[in-house]
Design a protein around this motif. Structure first.
Motif, PDB file in Angstrom:
ATOM      1  N   ALA A  34       0.825  -1.199   0.000  1.00  0.00           N
ATOM      2  CA  ALA A  34       0.000   0.000   0.000  1.00  0.00           C
ATOM      3  C   ALA A  34       0.860   1.249   0.000  1.00  0.00           C
ATOM      4  O   ALA A  34       0.485   2.271  -0.558  1.00  0.00           O
ATOM      5  CB  ALA A  34      -0.928  -0.003   1.214  1.00  0.00           C
ATOM      6  N   ALA A  35       1.998   1.175   0.645  1.00  0.00           N
ATOM      7  CA  ALA A  35       2.865   2.343   0.718  1.00  0.00           C
ATOM      8  C   ALA A  35       3.442   2.685  -0.651  1.00  0.00           C
ATOM      9  O   ALA A  35       3.728   3.840  -0.926  1.00  0.00           O
ATOM     10  CB  ALA A  35       3.981   2.096   1.722  1.00  0.00           C
ATOM     11  N   SER A  36       3.621   1.705  -1.505  1.00  0.00           N
ATOM     12  CA  SER A  36       4.227   1.972  -2.802  1.00  0.00           C
ATOM     13  C   SER A  36       3.191   2.236  -3.890  1.00  0.00           C
ATOM     14  O   SER A  36       3.491   2.903  -4.862  1.00  0.00           O
ATOM     15  CB  SER A  36       5.127   0.804  -3.204  1.00  0.00           C
ATOM     16  N   ALA A  37       1.998   1.701  -3.754  1.00  0.00           N
ATOM     17  CA  ALA A  37       0.963   1.901  -4.764  1.00  0.00           C
ATOM     18  C   ALA A  37      -0.282   2.452  -4.071  1.00  0.00           C
ATOM     19  O   ALA A  37      -0.954   1.734  -3.356  1.00  0.00           O
ATOM     20  CB  ALA A  37       0.637   0.582  -5.461  1.00  0.00           C
ATOM     21  N   GLU A  38      -0.518   3.721  -4.293  1.00  0.00           N
ATOM     22  CA  GLU A  38      -1.647   4.359  -3.644  1.00  0.00           C
ATOM     23  C   GLU A  38      -2.571   4.963  -4.693  1.00  0.00           C
ATOM     24  O   GLU A  38      -2.139   5.756  -5.508  1.00  0.00           O
ATOM     25  CB  GLU A  38      -1.179   5.471  -2.700  1.00  0.00           C
ATOM     26  N   THR A  39      -3.837   4.572  -4.643  1.00  0.00           N
ATOM     27  CA  THR A  39      -4.850   5.174  -5.491  1.00  0.00           C
ATOM     28  C   THR A  39      -5.963   5.646  -4.574  1.00  0.00           C
ATOM     29  O   THR A  39      -6.858   4.875  -4.224  1.00  0.00           O
ATOM     30  CB  THR A  39      -5.396   4.163  -6.527  1.00  0.00           C
ATOM     31  N   TRP A  40      -5.881   6.894  -4.144  1.00  0.00           N
ATOM     32  CA  TRP A  40      -6.831   7.441  -3.188  1.00  0.00           C
ATOM     33  C   TRP A  40      -8.059   7.981  -3.903  1.00  0.00           C
ATOM     34  O   TRP A  40      -7.936   8.701  -4.890  1.00  0.00           O
ATOM     35  CB  TRP A  40      -6.175   8.548  -2.369  1.00  0.00           C
ATOM     36  N   THR A  41      -9.235   7.621  -3.384  1.00  0.00           N
ATOM     37  CA  THR A  41     -10.507   8.093  -3.913  1.00  0.00           C
ATOM     38  C   THR A  41     -11.265   8.772  -2.783  1.00  0.00           C
ATOM     39  O   THR A  41     -11.584   8.134  -1.774  1.00  0.00           O
ATOM     40  CB  THR A  41     -11.341   6.917  -4.463  1.00  0.00           C
ATOM     41  N   LYS A  42     -11.544  10.059  -2.959  1.00  0.00           N
ATOM     42  CA  LYS A  42     -12.272  10.795  -1.927  1.00  0.00           C
ATOM     43  C   LYS A  42     -13.714  10.299  -1.881  1.00  0.00           C
ATOM     44  O   LYS A  42     -14.343  10.112  -2.922  1.00  0.00           O
ATOM     45  CB  LYS A  42     -12.230  12.287  -2.205  1.00  0.00           C
ATOM     46  N   TYR A  43     -14.208  10.054  -0.659  1.00  0.00           N
ATOM     47  CA  TYR A  43     -15.586   9.608  -0.534  1.00  0.00           C
ATOM     48  C   TYR A  43     -16.454  10.539   0.296  1.00  0.00           C
ATOM     49  O   TYR A  43     -17.675  10.436   0.262  1.00  0.00           O
ATOM     50  CB  TYR A  43     -15.679   8.164  -0.002  1.00  0.00           C
TER      51      TYR A  43
ATOM     52  N   ALA B  65     -11.154  16.003   4.368  1.00  0.00           N
ATOM     53  CA  ALA B  65     -11.808  15.055   3.469  1.00  0.00           C
ATOM     54  C   ALA B  65     -11.300  13.660   3.809  1.00  0.00           C
ATOM     55  O   ALA B  65     -10.183  13.497   4.304  1.00  0.00           O
ATOM     56  CB  ALA B  65     -11.509  15.390   2.014  1.00  0.00           C
ATOM     57  N   TRP B  66     -12.122  12.663   3.547  1.00  0.00           N
ATOM     58  CA  TRP B  66     -11.740  11.266   3.757  1.00  0.00           C
ATOM     59  C   TRP B  66     -11.666  10.568   2.410  1.00  0.00           C
ATOM     60  O   TRP B  66     -12.522  10.769   1.545  1.00  0.00           O
ATOM     61  CB  TRP B  66     -12.755  10.557   4.648  1.00  0.00           C
ATOM     62  N   SER B  67     -10.643   9.741   2.252  1.00  0.00           N
ATOM     63  CA  SER B  67     -10.442   8.978   1.023  1.00  0.00           C
ATOM     64  C   SER B  67     -10.098   7.544   1.385  1.00  0.00           C
ATOM     65  O   SER B  67      -9.637   7.265   2.487  1.00  0.00           O
ATOM     66  CB  SER B  67      -9.283   9.568   0.211  1.00  0.00           C
ATOM     67  N   TYR B  68     -10.307   6.635   0.432  1.00  0.00           N
ATOM     68  CA  TYR B  68      -9.867   5.249   0.621  1.00  0.00           C
ATOM     69  C   TYR B  68      -8.880   4.897  -0.480  1.00  0.00           C
ATOM     70  O   TYR B  68      -8.887   5.483  -1.560  1.00  0.00           O
ATOM     71  CB  TYR B  68     -11.056   4.276   0.656  1.00  0.00           C
ATOM     72  N   ASP B  69      -8.018   3.933  -0.165  1.00  0.00           N
ATOM     73  CA  ASP B  69      -6.985   3.497  -1.107  1.00  0.00           C
ATOM     74  C   ASP B  69      -7.480   2.261  -1.845  1.00  0.00           C
ATOM     75  O   ASP B  69      -7.520   1.165  -1.279  1.00  0.00           O
ATOM     76  CB  ASP B  69      -5.682   3.203  -0.359  1.00  0.00           C
ATOM     77  N   GLY B  70      -7.833   2.426  -3.098  1.00  0.00           N
ATOM     78  CA  GLY B  70      -8.330   1.318  -3.904  1.00  0.00           C
ATOM     79  C   GLY B  70      -7.299   0.228  -4.141  1.00  0.00           C
ATOM     80  O   GLY B  70      -7.648  -0.931  -4.343  1.00  0.00           O
ATOM     81  N   ASP B  71      -6.015   0.564  -4.084  1.00  0.00           N
ATOM     82  CA  ASP B  71      -4.972  -0.443  -4.277  1.00  0.00           C
ATOM     83  C   ASP B  71      -4.813  -1.335  -3.058  1.00  0.00           C
ATOM     84  O   ASP B  71      -4.268  -2.426  -3.164  1.00  0.00           O
ATOM     85  CB  ASP B  71      -3.631   0.220  -4.600  1.00  0.00           C
ATOM     86  N   TYR B  72      -5.242  -0.879  -1.911  1.00  0.00           N
ATOM     87  CA  TYR B  72      -5.107  -1.660  -0.681  1.00  0.00           C
ATOM     88  C   TYR B  72      -6.335  -2.537  -0.429  1.00  0.00           C
ATOM     89  O   TYR B  72      -6.242  -3.561   0.223  1.00  0.00           O
ATOM     90  CB  TYR B  72      -4.900  -0.719   0.511  1.00  0.00           C
ATOM     91  N   SER B  73      -7.488  -2.167  -0.929  1.00  0.00           N
ATOM     92  CA  SER B  73      -8.743  -2.855  -0.631  1.00  0.00           C
ATOM     93  C   SER B  73      -8.726  -4.310  -1.084  1.00  0.00           C
ATOM     94  O   SER B  73      -8.250  -4.625  -2.166  1.00  0.00           O
ATOM     95  CB  SER B  73      -9.911  -2.135  -1.311  1.00  0.00           C
ATOM     96  N   TYR B  74      -9.263  -5.176  -0.225  1.00  0.00           N
ATOM     97  CA  TYR B  74      -9.383  -6.591  -0.568  1.00  0.00           C
ATOM     98  C   TYR B  74     -10.484  -7.234   0.269  1.00  0.00           C
ATOM     99  O   TYR B  74     -10.928  -6.687   1.275  1.00  0.00           O
ATOM    100  CB  TYR B  74      -8.057  -7.327  -0.368  1.00  0.00           C
ATOM    101  N   LYS B  75     -10.926  -8.400  -0.176  1.00  0.00           N
ATOM    102  CA  LYS B  75     -11.923  -9.169   0.564  1.00  0.00           C
ATOM    103  C   LYS B  75     -11.193 -10.226   1.385  1.00  0.00           C
ATOM    104  O   LYS B  75     -10.423 -11.011   0.834  1.00  0.00           O
ATOM    105  CB  LYS B  75     -12.912  -9.825  -0.402  1.00  0.00           C
ATOM    106  N   ASP B  76     -11.435 -10.212   2.691  1.00  0.00           N
ATOM    107  CA  ASP B  76     -10.802 -11.182   3.580  1.00  0.00           C
ATOM    108  C   ASP B  76     -11.444 -12.545   3.368  1.00  0.00           C
ATOM    109  O   ASP B  76     -12.658 -12.698   3.521  1.00  0.00           O
ATOM    110  CB  ASP B  76     -10.966 -10.731   5.036  1.00  0.00           C
ATOM    111  N   LYS B  77     -10.624 -13.519   3.001  1.00  0.00           N
ATOM    112  CA  LYS B  77     -11.118 -14.862   2.700  1.00  0.00           C
ATOM    113  C   LYS B  77     -11.806 -15.501   3.905  1.00  0.00           C
ATOM    114  O   LYS B  77     -12.838 -16.148   3.777  1.00  0.00           O
ATOM    115  CB  LYS B  77      -9.975 -15.754   2.232  1.00  0.00           C
TER     116      LYS B  77
END
Length: 136
Positions: A17-26, A34-46
């Motif tokens: 996440a530290a190297s690839a960040e794609t922040w999307t303001k929500y 403002a609050w944003s989430y990092d789309g590159d970090y998001s995942y579904k926990d198995k």
């Protein structure tokens, strides 16, 4: 052994996440935040089916991100969201003076109802993508 593997996987995700960040303001907050989430970090926990998301606050007048852990302007947290039940678990938080520390027992924590405009906005932004994120 499972804990060691889970912790190693979590740490590698944080490093990624530290190297690839794609922040999307929500959502916009008070006083220029403002609050944003990092789309590159998001995942579904198995193990739980929860959507795990890194979120960060930004406030340009205070030289705040949004940025990932370890950055001088990074302030945020990682949450695990149950989109169907509308609840969440905070896995850990970070700021420039405190690195991200994920609670390795987070799957045992009782979730809290996702209340408030910021949590509702986060869920509205990320839950539609739950079927399109990696499963880890």
């Amino acid at each position: 052994m499972r804990r060691a593997i889970a912790l190693a996987a979590t740490l590698s995700l944080v490093a990624g996440a530290a190297s690839a960040e794609t922040w999307t303001k929500y959502v916009d907050g008070a006083n220029g935040t403002a609050w944003s989430y990092d789309g590159d970090y998001s995942y579904k926990d198995k193990a739980t089916g929860r959507l795990v998301v890194m979120q960060a606050i930004s406030k340009p007048s205070a030289n705040l991100g949004p940025s990932a852990p370890g950055k001088p302007d990074g302030v945020g947290s990682v949450v695990a969201i149950d989109c169907a039940k509308k609840n969440l678990i905070q896995l850990g938080s970070y700021k420039p003076s405190a690195p991200l520390a994920i609670n390795e027992d987070w799957r045992k924590v009782t979730p809290k109802k996702a209340e408030g405009a910021d949590n509702e906005a986060l869920m509205a932004a990320v839950c539609p993508h739950i079927d399109h994120v990696p499963v880890k």
